[in-house]
Motif scaffolding. Structure first.
Motif, PDB file in Angstrom:
ATOM      1  N   HIS A 180       0.829  -1.207   0.000  1.00 44.28           N
ATOM      2  CA  HIS A 180       0.000   0.000   0.000  1.00 44.28           C
ATOM      3  C   HIS A 180       0.863   1.256   0.000  1.00 44.28           C
ATOM      4  N   LEU A 183       1.992   1.710  -3.500  1.00 51.02           N
ATOM      5  CA  LEU A 183       0.917   2.310  -4.285  1.00 51.02           C
ATOM      6  C   LEU A 183       0.868   3.813  -4.036  1.00 51.02           C
ATOM      7  N   VAL A 187       1.134   6.741  -6.979  1.00 53.99           N
ATOM      8  CA  VAL A 187       0.101   7.719  -7.326  1.00 53.99           C
ATOM      9  C   VAL A 187       0.476   9.110  -6.819  1.00 53.99           C
ATOM     10  N   GLY A 188       1.692   9.239  -6.279  1.00 51.42           N
ATOM     11  CA  GLY A 188       2.183  10.561  -5.931  1.00 51.42           C
ATOM     12  C   GLY A 188       1.604  11.163  -4.664  1.00 51.42           C
ATOM     13  N   LEU A 189       1.208  10.301  -3.704  1.00 56.00           N
ATOM     14  CA  LEU A 189       0.761  10.834  -2.417  1.00 56.00           C
ATOM     15  C   LEU A 189       1.985  11.281  -1.629  1.00 56.00           C
ATOM     16  N   ARG A 197      -4.537   8.976   3.983  1.00 55.98           N
ATOM     17  CA  ARG A 197      -5.311   8.086   3.115  1.00 55.98           C
ATOM     18  C   ARG A 197      -4.956   6.614   3.270  1.00 55.98           C
ATOM     19  N   TRP A 278     -16.060  -1.246   5.333  1.00 58.58           N
ATOM     20  CA  TRP A 278     -15.300  -1.732   4.181  1.00 58.58           C
ATOM     21  C   TRP A 278     -14.679  -3.088   4.426  1.00 58.58           C
TER      22      TRP A 278
ATOM     23  N   ARG B  85      -4.393  -4.083  -6.121  1.00 52.26           N
ATOM     24  CA  ARG B  85      -3.902  -3.135  -5.116  1.00 52.26           C
ATOM     25  C   ARG B  85      -4.874  -2.005  -4.855  1.00 52.26           C
ATOM     26  N   LEU B  86      -6.096  -2.349  -4.592  1.00 54.21           N
ATOM     27  CA  LEU B  86      -7.050  -1.332  -4.186  1.00 54.21           C
ATOM     28  C   LEU B  86      -6.929  -1.188  -2.670  1.00 54.21           C
ATOM     29  N   LEU B  87      -7.228  -0.009  -2.161  1.00 54.74           N
ATOM     30  CA  LEU B  87      -7.231   0.163  -0.712  1.00 54.74           C
ATOM     31  C   LEU B  87      -8.590  -0.301  -0.208  1.00 54.74           C
ATOM     32  N   PRO B  88      -8.620  -1.300   0.662  1.00 55.77           N
ATOM     33  CA  PRO B  88      -9.917  -1.870   1.061  1.00 55.77           C
ATOM     34  C   PRO B  88     -10.861  -0.849   1.693  1.00 55.77           C
ATOM     35  N   TRP B  89     -10.304   0.228   2.254  1.00 50.20           N
ATOM     36  CA  TRP B  89     -11.135   1.210   2.954  1.00 50.20           C
ATOM     37  C   TRP B  89     -11.532   2.386   2.059  1.00 50.20           C
ATOM     38  N   ASP B  94     -12.897   6.942  -4.972  1.00 49.76           N
ATOM     39  CA  ASP B  94     -11.816   7.500  -4.155  1.00 49.76           C
ATOM     40  C   ASP B  94     -10.481   6.835  -4.487  1.00 49.76           C
ATOM     41  N   LEU B  98      -7.118   8.725  -6.180  1.00 50.70           N
ATOM     42  CA  LEU B  98      -6.135   8.797  -5.095  1.00 50.70           C
ATOM     43  C   LEU B  98      -4.900   9.588  -5.528  1.00 50.70           C
ATOM     44  N   GLY B  99      -4.596  10.608  -4.751  1.00 50.25           N
ATOM     45  CA  GLY B  99      -3.395  11.383  -5.025  1.00 50.25           C
ATOM     46  C   GLY B  99      -3.552  12.421  -6.125  1.00 50.25           C
ATOM     47  N   TRP B 125     -17.446  -0.727  -2.319  1.00 50.82           N
ATOM     48  CA  TRP B 125     -16.207  -1.090  -1.611  1.00 50.82           C
ATOM     49  C   TRP B 125     -15.480  -2.135  -2.453  1.00 50.82           C
ATOM     50  N   LYS B 127     -14.247  -4.838  -1.665  1.00 53.58           N
ATOM     51  CA  LYS B 127     -14.584  -6.229  -1.329  1.00 53.58           C
ATOM     52  C   LYS B 127     -15.750  -6.765  -2.158  1.00 53.58           C
TER      53      LYS B 127
END
Lengths: 282, 256
Positions: A180, A183, A187-189, A197, A278, B85-89, B94, B98-99, B125, B127
């Protein structure tokens, strides 16, 4: 396939024996179905009934343990004359103040230790050592430092709350998925964006588990602290009742503690349900 | 994809890899890798497992700091990993934005989501998504940045065969629209020929083969040029088609 004679003499033809799978065969229906909730409630009712019978018949004297009816009546009187509500408020305020100090403290310490190397060295080692201290054993020291007022009780709660919350949050940060972070980089965070995030949401489940533990610990310590020396609050009410053999008041106090504990647990559970929708397991 | 090699040569250079090496402990996974990429060029990077395909891709992505040698890449680049590689939350939209900065980010995110045929899933989500849907979200997240270089690390490897065919078509469409230079890491020779303008094979830490894909579209596996290139690539990868019994009929193999 040809027919075969089984050991018991039955004839079997054309392949294996087949069974039908359906709801009925898997879970045989009971003839009378009482809803689970009522059934569980009946258990509680039975226990309270036995208690009441024991009191009414004199098997259980009021000096040992007041009956449920007497406890209910006393509880109602204490609510009506305001004694219980004001005591409850005093106790609740102590717990909330302790949490209000302990929760941010633990969170900041965990973030420092979890996210920076210096923080990890400086914060985590002492925290891991201190968490084995029996918090309640600190009481004599705390009284020397803070006297016997609210400050002593609240600081004891702060101690008790900080450790479980720190440990759970720190562990959650340590368990962050490095993919994560990768990632976040692609994505440039930036650093703050990554914390907001990626880190904080990922750590939230661990944090909330810690919070539930912390809330339970807070009530436990409060009960202890209020019974050692207090001039108000539910613990004080119970200690005073002890001197006059008022077992009904003691039971009311216990019930209120239990209800408050249950309530704070419900609040955290509610937060979990809202904030962790989630999670795959939900 | 229909890119003329002649015009490709005229387009600006977007990737320059020169003498790149990467050692893990004492083992040199990449020894001396050099190649260039022109704008909009689609390159497939093939190699047997363990030859450093992913290592090279991570180097191009800027995720590997211990790389030796010279690498020049566009500032704006995106990566699609093998797992989505998705963020589960984070909800789908979103995750896609991202970013990303700017007022129109979410609007653009919605647009790209509909391009990957996921409109209506903005608030889902991760999931709840299937494997193919999740990978399409990942692709949308990569494309919404309108990258000059798109890096794909075996993005279809974990998908079932039917979903993979659909994803190939979708990727072709989107690449025609966004025109990024693409590096696709794959171990699937057919996938490489189907999608790429050019194939690089990585072996012994170097680029051991660099060939254009001169197969007329539609690129069918039955096509002679397809079969010829396939044999050449497999031979370079150390697979003897005849000996392995792959030669009889590519169609038959594909159907079964």
């Amino acid at each position: 396939m040809s027919t075969t004679t089984l050991g018991d003499g039955r004839l079997r033809s054309h392949g294996p024996e087949l069974v039908t799978l359906s709801r009925e065969t898997r879970a045989p229906r009971r003839r009378v179905r009482v809803p689970r909730g009522i059934e569980r409630f009946a258990g509680v009712l039975l226990l309270v009934g036995a208690w009441q019978v024991a009191s009414s018949t004199g098997m259980l004297s009021a000096d040992t343990l007041a009956g449920p009816f007497a406890v209910g009546k006393t509880g109602w009187h204490l609510v009506q004359d305001g004694t219980l509500t004001s005591a409850m408020w005093v106790s609740l305020k102590r717990v909330l103040t302790g949490l209000a100090i302990g929760v941010p403290l633990a969170t900041v310490l965990a973030l420092l230790a979890g996210l920076t190397r210096v923080g990890d060295d400086l914060v985590d080692a002492p925290m891991q050592m201190l968490r084995f201290l029996p918090i309640i054993g600190l009481e004599p020291l705390i009284v020397l430092w803070f006297g016997i007022g609210d400050a002593a009780k609240i600081s004891l709660i702060v101690f008790g709350v900080t450790f479980p919350l720190y440990i759970n949050t720190y562990t959650a940060i340590r368990a962050l998925d490095p993919r994560h972070f990768e990632l976040a980089r692609t994505v440039g965070l930036g650093r703050m964006g990554t914390i907001r995030r990626v880190v904080l949401p990922a750590v939230l489940p661990g944090f909330l588990t810690g919070l539930r533990l912390a809330a339970a610990v807070a009530w436990l310590i409060l009960v202890f602290a209020e019974q050692i020396n207090a001039t108000n609050g539910i613990g004080y009410l119970m200690i005073k009742a002890q001197q006059f053999f008022q077992t009904d008041v003691i039971v009311v106090g216990l019930a209120v503690y239990a209800l408050l504990g249950l309530f704070s647990d419900a609040v955290v559970r509610f937060l979990e349900r809202k904030a962790l929708a989630w999670q795959p397991s939900r | 994809m229909a890119t003329e090699p002649v015009t490709a040569f005229l387009r600006p250079r977007v990737v320059n890899v020169d003498g790149v090496a990467r050692r893990f402990e004492t083992r040199a996974v990449l020894d001396d890798v050099s190649f260039e990429l022109r704008a909009g060029e689609f390159v497939a990077l093939l190699g047997r497992s363990g030859t450093g395909k992913s290592t090279l891709l991570r180097a191009l992505a800027g995720l590997d700091v211990e790389i030796e040698g010279h690498i020049e890449v566009p500032a704006c680049r995106s990566v699609v990993f093998q797992e989505p590689r998705l963020l589960p939350w984070a909800r789908v939209l979103d995750t896609v934005v991202l970013g990303l900065r700017g007022d129109d980010a979410r609007q653009r995110g919605r647009g790209v989501l509909s391009e990957v045929e996921l409109n209506g899933h903005e608030r889902d989500w991760p999931k709840t998504l299937s494997g193919g849907e999740a990978q399409r979200v990942s692709l949308a997240r990569a494309l919404v940045r309108q990258p000059d270089l798109l890096l794909l690390d075996e993005p279809f490897g974990a998908l079932d065969a039917l979903t993979r065919i659909k994803m190939h078509a979708l990727l072709q469409t989107l690449c025609r629209r966004y025109r990024p230079a693409v590096v696709l890491v794959t171990h699937d020779v057919d996938e490489a020929i189907l999608l790429a303008d050019r194939v690089l094979i990585l072996g012994d830490g170097r680029i051991s083969l660099d060939v254009p894909v001169d197969v007329p579209s539609p690129r069918l596996r039955t096509n002679h040029a397809f079969a010829r290139l396939r044999s050449q690539l497999l031979a370079q990868l150390g697979v003897d088609e005849a000996a392995e019994g792959l030669h009889e009929s590519p169609v038959k193999e594909y159907v079964s």
